[in-house]
Enzyme design. Structure first.
Site, PDB file in Angstrom:
ATOM      1  N   HIS A  97      44.704   4.867  36.208  1.00  0.00           N
ATOM      2  CA  HIS A  97      45.192   5.976  37.170  1.00  0.00           C
ATOM      3  C   HIS A  97      45.193   5.607  38.606  1.00  0.00           C
ATOM      4  CE1 HIS A  97      40.916   6.461  37.372  1.00  0.00           C
ATOM      5  NE2 HIS A  97      41.086   7.065  38.198  1.00  0.00           N
ATOM      6  N   ASP A  99      43.869   7.369  42.298  1.00  0.00           N
ATOM      7  CA  ASP A  99      43.345   8.858  42.545  1.00  0.00           C
ATOM      8  C   ASP A  99      44.082   9.692  42.924  1.00  0.00           C
ATOM      9  OD1 ASP A  99      40.672   7.773  41.416  1.00  0.00           O
ATOM     10  OD2 ASP A  99      40.068   6.889  43.329  1.00  0.00           O
ATOM     11  N   HIS A 246      43.615   1.723  38.957  1.00  0.00           N
ATOM     12  CA  HIS A 246      42.238   1.371  38.271  1.00  0.00           C
ATOM     13  C   HIS A 246      41.787   2.119  37.316  1.00  0.00           C
ATOM     14  CE1 HIS A 246      41.545   4.730  41.027  1.00  0.00           C
ATOM     15  NE2 HIS A 246      40.239   4.811  40.270  1.00  0.00           N
ATOM     16  N   ARG A 261      30.427   7.997  45.745  1.00  0.00           N
ATOM     17  CA  ARG A 261      32.155   7.777  45.725  1.00  0.00           C
ATOM     18  C   ARG A 261      32.407   8.616  47.095  1.00  0.00           C
ATOM     19  NH1 ARG A 261      36.675  10.832  43.881  1.00  0.00           N
ATOM     20  NH2 ARG A 261      38.208   9.316  43.015  1.00  0.00           N
TER      21      ARG A 261
END
Ligand SMILES: [Fe+2]
Length: 279
Positions: A97, A99, A246, A261
């Site tokens: 995917h 993000d 990723h 993150r």
């Protein structure tokens, strides 16, 4: 600072040594920024930074993106803590995917700082979307020129891995060109996800869309279009969601992993013009 950039694979990815993000100067930041455009994903090794320092470094790129459905750390809401406990089975982001494709202006880049990692396992895979696009036939490129994806956050998808916040209900869907032009490098690339949040192609049924999306994912993730990042405590990776997909590898049962993150604000994706040229 003397900066060393070591490519991770033939197509994309680089390790960067010799940079301390806590004290980075403007000239070094420019070199790091260019490395991100050139390599798609960069890993700044051996960082020892506080949440405030990670936030300050992230803000050098652009304003920070607040995740629409996940809450952050109580004292640093810009940081989402991703924890996978030894007894948990699934994995956060364990499918191909980019993000936030399900939002109108997805994050330009994602920054992940490794706080605690298993001795082995838990690597992240990346795939270069401009390279995958270039390798398509002229016929397929022409067919995709006017195609858009239709995405909407799928709150029923099977996920695990604990976040510091709650997943709440999504709102509007997002429609994006399936060939996205990178706003800085000007390279066109595929802009796709595996079918979870990406529901179908705009104006087509799920039945019609599925074989096309599945083919493109299989094509775009050929080993020669990928690289693999192996994490160490203190690794700080930044990846460019405008040119990569990723996938987090869920191959470390019984071990714990903790990552911090941050996502960085991006623009509204745009595609090729009517004639298939760069706009
Ligand atoms: Fe992700």
């Amino acid at each position: 600072m003397s900066i060393e950039i070591l490519p991770l694979a033939g197509t994309l990815g680089a390790d960067i040594h010799g940079v301390d993000v806590a004290t980075i100067d403007d000239a070094t930041f420019e070199a790091v920024h260019q490395a991100l455009l050139d390599h798609g994903v960069i890993v700044l090794r051996d960082q020892d930074i506080t949440p405030a320092q990670q936030i300050a470094f992230a803000k050098r790129w652009n304003d920070l993106h607040t995740h629409p459905y996940l809450a952050g750390l109580p004292e640093h809401p810009e940081i989402i803590e991703i924890i996978k406990e030894p007894d948990e089975e699934g994995g956060f982001g364990a499918h191909w995917h980019t993000d936030q494709i399900f939002t109108p202006a997805p994050a330009m880049a994602t920054m992940l700082y490794a706080k605690e990692v298993p001795a082995v396992g838990g690597d992240t895979m990346f795939a270069s979307m401009p390279t995958a696009y270039e390798a398509l036939s002229d016929g397929m490129k022409a067919m995709l020129r006017h195609v858009h994806t239709f995405s909407q956050y799928n709150k029923t998808a099977k996920r695990s891995g604990k976040m510091s916040g709650k997943v709440t209900k999504p709102s509007k869907p997002a429609v994006h060109p399936i060939i996205r032009v990178h706003p800085e490098t000007r390279r066109p690339g595929l802009y796709i996800n595996e079918m979870e949040n990406l529901r179908h192609l705009d104006g087509m049924t799920v039945e019609e869309s599925t074989p096309i999306i599945n083919y493109l994912i299989r094509h775009a993730t050929k080993p020669e279009f990928t690289c693999r990042v192996r994490w160490e405590v203190g690794s700080l990776a930044v990846w460019d969601n405008r040119q990569l997909m990723h996938m987090a590898l869920n191959d470390y049962p019984g071990r714990r992993r903790v990552m911090h993150r941050i996502t960085i604000k991006g623009d509204v994706p745009f595609g090729l013009d009517e004639a298939g040229d760069l706009p």
